[in-house]
Design a protein around this motif. Sequence first.
Motif, PDB file in Angstrom:
ATOM      1  N   GLY A 247       0.802  -1.220   0.000  1.00 30.03           N
ATOM      2  CA  GLY A 247       0.000   0.000   0.000  1.00 30.03           C
ATOM      3  C   GLY A 247       0.830   1.264   0.000  1.00 30.03           C
ATOM      4  O   GLY A 247       2.046   1.252  -0.194  1.00 30.03           O
TER       5      GLY A 247
ATOM      6  N   ALA B  14      -2.971  -0.571   3.484  1.00 28.18           N
ATOM      7  CA  ALA B  14      -3.533  -1.406   2.421  1.00 28.18           C
ATOM      8  C   ALA B  14      -4.579  -0.607   1.661  1.00 28.18           C
ATOM      9  O   ALA B  14      -5.402   0.091   2.250  1.00 28.18           O
ATOM     10  N   ILE B  15      -4.519  -0.694   0.341  1.00 25.20           N
ATOM     11  CA  ILE B  15      -5.464   0.017  -0.504  1.00 25.20           C
ATOM     12  C   ILE B  15      -6.582  -0.946  -0.887  1.00 25.20           C
ATOM     13  O   ILE B  15      -6.332  -2.011  -1.466  1.00 25.20           O
ATOM     14  N   ASN B  16      -7.808  -0.575  -0.529  1.00 27.04           N
ATOM     15  CA  ASN B  16      -8.967  -1.411  -0.881  1.00 27.04           C
ATOM     16  C   ASN B  16      -9.437  -1.069  -2.273  1.00 27.04           C
ATOM     17  O   ASN B  16      -9.504   0.090  -2.636  1.00 27.04           O
ATOM     18  N   GLY B  17      -9.805  -2.032  -3.016  1.00 24.33           N
ATOM     19  CA  GLY B  17     -10.335  -1.727  -4.312  1.00 24.33           C
ATOM     20  C   GLY B  17     -10.167  -2.807  -5.218  1.00 24.33           C
ATOM     21  O   GLY B  17     -10.175  -3.335  -6.089  1.00 24.33           O
TER      22      GLY B  17
END
Length: 108
Positions: A71, A105-108
């Motif tokens: 991230g 952490a990048i959500n997507g």
Amino acid sequence: MTAVNGPAARNAGRLDIACEGRMPKYQIYFDTIGGEKRYNVDIDENEALETVIGEILYELRERGDVLRGDGEPQVIWSGQMLEFGRALPEQGVRPNDVLRVSTIAING
């Protein structure tokens, strides 16, 4: 520039163990894939994090340390996430304060 708990460094940069220098030093713990690593880091009192974080992370990688996770980096001080667009003193951070750098952490 030497990690407190790591190998000797080869060049002078922002990451340093020595206390002499021209800029304020901050104790920064990096959450790396090899565990937590501590460096004293030079950051000028007028520099925003967004202007120096890339250079700091580059020097970290040059030493063989990589942040854990995929991230975006985040910097935490006293339990709060710091703003990358503002200088550390503007956010209440003083020289020798302890900062922690990890990834979000990048959500997507």
